[in-house]
Design a protein around this motif. Structure first.
Motif, PDB file in Angstrom:
ATOM      1  N   GLU A  18      40.811  47.946  46.286  1.00  0.00           N
ATOM      2  CA  GLU A  18      42.216  47.599  46.073  1.00  0.00           C
ATOM      3  C   GLU A  18      42.435  46.108  46.257  1.00  0.00           C
ATOM      4  N   ALA A  41      47.221  52.176  49.272  1.00  0.00           N
ATOM      5  CA  ALA A  41      46.396  52.539  50.429  1.00  0.00           C
ATOM      6  C   ALA A  41      47.235  53.247  51.479  1.00  0.00           C
ATOM      7  N   ALA A  73      48.595  50.537  39.972  1.00  0.00           N
ATOM      8  CA  ALA A  73      48.063  49.847  41.153  1.00  0.00           C
ATOM      9  C   ALA A  73      47.720  50.870  42.225  1.00  0.00           C
ATOM     10  N   PRO A  74      46.548  50.746  42.839  1.00  0.00           N
ATOM     11  CA  PRO A  74      46.176  51.689  43.906  1.00  0.00           C
ATOM     12  C   PRO A  74      47.027  51.461  45.150  1.00  0.00           C
ATOM     13  N   GLU A  92      37.675  52.014  49.576  1.00  0.00           N
ATOM     14  CA  GLU A  92      38.842  52.044  48.699  1.00  0.00           C
ATOM     15  C   GLU A  92      39.726  50.825  48.932  1.00  0.00           C
ATOM     16  N   GLU A  93      39.912  50.447  50.197  1.00  0.00           N
ATOM     17  CA  GLU A  93      40.724  49.278  50.512  1.00  0.00           C
ATOM     18  C   GLU A  93      40.098  48.019  49.937  1.00  0.00           C
TER      19      GLU A  93
END
Length: 100
Positions: free
Chosen positions: A88, A60, A57-58, A84-85
């Motif tokens: 995610e 942040a 899982a990414p 990126e957020e």
């Protein structure tokens, strides 16, 4: 969401993720558990390696600079972080579809 949190709590405490355990956690939090959601979650998680899912899982990092005080290079970083957020959030939405 509370059902997923209950499952994550059980996983963290190295307890079995069972219908009874999920139900007990939901009740202890003051909510009335939905048996269908509990059964669906336990069934879905029976085929998932939670540890591997958490590792992939990414994560942040919070953004420190505000767009108003950002320099051009920082603005680019802020835009990248926003992208990126968003990715995610989309990945998490996919996971939440599995868990109800």
């Amino acid at each position: 969401m509370e059902y997923v949190y209950a499952a994550l709590l059980l996983h963290k405490l190295k307890q079995d993720i069972t219908e009874d355990n999920i139900t007990n956690i939901i009740k202890s939090a003051g909510a009335t558990p939905n048996e269908v959601k509990v059964k669906a979650l336990v069934a879905a998680l029976s085929e998932v390696n939670i540890e591997e899912a958490l590792k992939s899982a990414p994560v942040a990092a919070p953004s420190i600079a505000s767009p108003a005080s950002a320099t051009p290079s920082t603005e680019t970083k802020v835009e990248e972080e926003k992208k990126e957020e968003k990715k995610e959030e989309e990945a998490l939405e996919g996971l939440s579809a599995l868990f109800g």
